[in-house]
Every structure is written in C-alpha cells, then in structure tokens.
Design a protein around this motif. Structure first.
Motif, PDB file in Angstrom:
ATOM      1  N   UNK A 114       0.773  -1.252   0.188  1.00 47.03           N
ATOM      2  CA  UNK A 114       0.007  -0.016   0.045  1.00 47.03           C
ATOM      3  C   UNK A 114       1.067   1.280  -0.034  1.00 47.03           C
ATOM      4  N   UNK A 115       2.105   1.251   0.010  1.00 54.08           N
ATOM      5  CA  UNK A 115       2.973   2.305   0.085  1.00 54.08           C
ATOM      6  C   UNK A 115       2.904   3.036  -1.556  1.00 54.08           C
ATOM      7  N   UNK A 116       3.048   4.065  -1.737  1.00 58.96           N
ATOM      8  CA  UNK A 116       3.032   4.805  -2.816  1.00 58.96           C
ATOM      9  C   UNK A 116       4.174   5.904  -2.857  1.00 58.96           C
ATOM     10  N   UNK A 117       4.856   6.138  -4.055  1.00 56.12           N
ATOM     11  CA  UNK A 117       5.904   7.181  -4.055  1.00 56.12           C
ATOM     12  C   UNK A 117       5.541   8.427  -3.535  1.00 56.12           C
ATOM     13  N   UNK A 118       6.438   9.163  -2.471  1.00 59.59           N
ATOM     14  CA  UNK A 118       6.276  10.355  -1.817  1.00 59.59           C
ATOM     15  C   UNK A 118       5.273  10.083  -0.778  1.00 59.59           C
ATOM     16  N   UNK A 119       4.615   9.020  -0.445  1.00 63.41           N
ATOM     17  CA  UNK A 119       3.821   8.753   0.819  1.00 63.41           C
ATOM     18  C   UNK A 119       4.520   9.098   1.963  1.00 63.41           C
ATOM     19  N   UNK A 120       4.172   9.969   2.878  1.00 61.42           N
ATOM     20  CA  UNK A 120       4.882  10.185   4.083  1.00 61.42           C
ATOM     21  C   UNK A 120       4.268   9.119   5.161  1.00 61.42           C
ATOM     22  N   UNK A 121       5.110   8.418   6.006  1.00 59.09           N
ATOM     23  CA  UNK A 121       4.715   7.701   6.788  1.00 59.09           C
ATOM     24  C   UNK A 121       5.844   7.977   8.129  1.00 59.09           C
ATOM     25  N   UNK A 122       5.482   7.480   9.396  1.00 65.36           N
ATOM     26  CA  UNK A 122       6.360   7.382  10.513  1.00 65.36           C
ATOM     27  C   UNK A 122       7.416   6.177  10.390  1.00 65.36           C
ATOM     28  N   UNK A 123       8.532   6.365  10.170  1.00 65.07           N
ATOM     29  CA  UNK A 123       9.736   5.167  10.230  1.00 65.07           C
ATOM     30  C   UNK A 123      10.059   5.120  11.683  1.00 65.07           C
ATOM     31  N   UNK A 124       9.855   3.884  12.188  1.00 66.84           N
ATOM     32  CA  UNK A 124      10.466   3.530  13.707  1.00 66.84           C
ATOM     33  C   UNK A 124      11.804   3.183  13.819  1.00 66.84           C
ATOM     34  N   UNK A 125      12.378   3.798  14.790  1.00 67.94           N
ATOM     35  CA  UNK A 125      13.815   3.370  14.912  1.00 67.94           C
ATOM     36  C   UNK A 125      14.042   2.853  16.204  1.00 67.94           C
ATOM     37  N   UNK A 126      14.878   1.888  16.367  1.00 63.34           N
ATOM     38  CA  UNK A 126      15.198   1.297  17.654  1.00 63.34           C
ATOM     39  C   UNK A 126      16.815   1.142  17.703  1.00 63.34           C
ATOM     40  N   UNK A 127      17.275   1.824  18.804  1.00 68.03           N
ATOM     41  CA  UNK A 127      18.852   1.857  18.808  1.00 68.03           C
ATOM     42  C   UNK A 127      19.525   2.520  17.601  1.00 68.03           C
ATOM     43  N   UNK A 128      19.015   3.521  17.087  1.00 70.15           N
ATOM     44  CA  UNK A 128      19.160   3.982  15.735  1.00 70.15           C
ATOM     45  C   UNK A 128      18.947   3.181  14.407  1.00 70.15           C
ATOM     46  N   UNK A 129      18.319   2.121  14.444  1.00 66.95           N
ATOM     47  CA  UNK A 129      18.373   1.170  13.263  1.00 66.95           C
ATOM     48  C   UNK A 129      16.801   1.276  12.834  1.00 66.95           C
TER      49      UNK A 129
END
Length: 202
Positions: A114-129
């Motif tokens: 369901x991802x579309x180019x330029x779609x803004x989402x929240x990317x989750x990081x744990x310990x910088x990854x």
C-alpha cells in the motif's frame, strides 16, 4: 578507562501495551497486542501478547508470567517519504536531511503493497536502526476489478474485489469497479465506501 553501559529500562509483562518494543531471548519484538489476565488465588496473572519479530517480520503469540521482567526499548519515530521498493526492501528518505534508509519488505509485511511514491509515513527506529513503519489505521484505496453490483443480493453476501495494488479482499455486493473504499490496514478488511468517492492523494 571504564565505560558504563546505560542501564536497561525494564518493565513487567503486565505493563506491555501495543506499540511498545521489547528485547526477549536476544530478539527485538514489537508488541502488536497485549491482554493481561489476572490470576486466581495464589496463581499469578499472565499477559498474552502478539509479537512481531523486527528482524524477520514473523508474528508470534506468547503468554508471559505477569511479573516477568522484560527490557523495554525506546521507539523513535521519524516522518519519512517512501521512495521505492526493489522487491527485497522498501526505501525511505528523511525530507529534511535527505538521509535514506531501507527496511526489508518481509518485515513490513503485506502493508508494504500500500506504499505509494512520496507517501509520508512514520518510520520507527530502535537503537538507531530503522525497524518498522507506522501506517495510518485506515486508508482509502480504489477497486480495480470486481463483479458487477448485484443489488438483489442480500446485504450479508460478499464478493471478491482486486484493489489497484493487486491485493484481493472481500467487499459487499453493491460496490463496483472504480469505487473508492476505506480499508482497515491492520485487519485488511473493508470498512465502508469513501464519502468523497475520490481517493485522497497524499
């Protein structure tokens, strides 16, 4: 020179909530759901949790003793724009720093389609990854192909519909090709027809 590791933040299993991340037996998991069940008499309570392995994307259900201590990991969320997928991984860019990161498509799961180019989402990081993507609970998507509407059918009957990204779901009989619907991304189930009738562009 002595180097002190930061002390791990621990929680008991009874404190688990959806959205948290924990380290258990050397693996990092995201808590998808957690239900605490108090014990009877001398029996201690248990917490039944649905977990997602953030290295493999595998879902796992497990019951923990409510007093079991688990390492609680801080989850940092950054708004990022989806760039593209090469089939193996999905690539995102920070719109301010232009830093690019990738997350295995298998870890994101079926929602990756369901991802579309330029779609803004929240990317989750744990310990910088970067480890996962937080999608909106409900999205609007167009039906690319389905059988013609059958108004004479009972409302309780459903039919198969193929969405514009190729995913197939079940929808009510009255819907037709080209209709825009609202979809619960967690359950992949039809909710209702979009009021506008036009898909909102991000």
């Amino acid at each position: 020179m002595l180097v002190f590791e930061p002390e791990a933040h621990m929680v008991t299993a009874s404190q688990l909530r959806a959205g948290m991340a924990i380290r258990f037996e050397g693996n990092i998991y995201k808590v998808m759901a957690a239900d605490y069940h108090p014990g009877q008499g001398k029996m201690g309570g248990t917490t039944h949790a649905r977990l997602k392995n953030l290295a493999t994307g595998t879902l796992w259900e497990h019951s923990f003793r409510s007093d079991l201590k688990l390492e609680d990991l801080a989850v940092e969320k950054q708004p990022m724009d989806f760039l593209y997928s090469d089939g193996e991984a999905c690539y995102f860019m920070n719109p301010e720093t232009f830093e690019q990161v990738s997350i295995p498509a298998a870890v994101i799961g079926q929602q990756a389609s369901f991802l579309q180019p330029e779609m803004r989402v929240a990317v989750e990081f744990i310990e910088g990854r970067p480890v996962s993507v937080q999608f909106p609970d409900v999205i609007e998507v167009r039906i690319a192909e389905t059988a013609p509407p059958a108004h004479q059918q009972q409302d309780s009957t459903w039919k198969t519909a193929k969405l514009e990204n190729g995913v197939e779901i079940m929808v009510p009989q009255f819907l037709k090709t080209g209709d825009v619907i609202r979809l619960d991304l967690e359950t992949m189930k039809y909710m209702d027809r979009a009021k506008s009738g036009e898909k909102k562009r991000s």
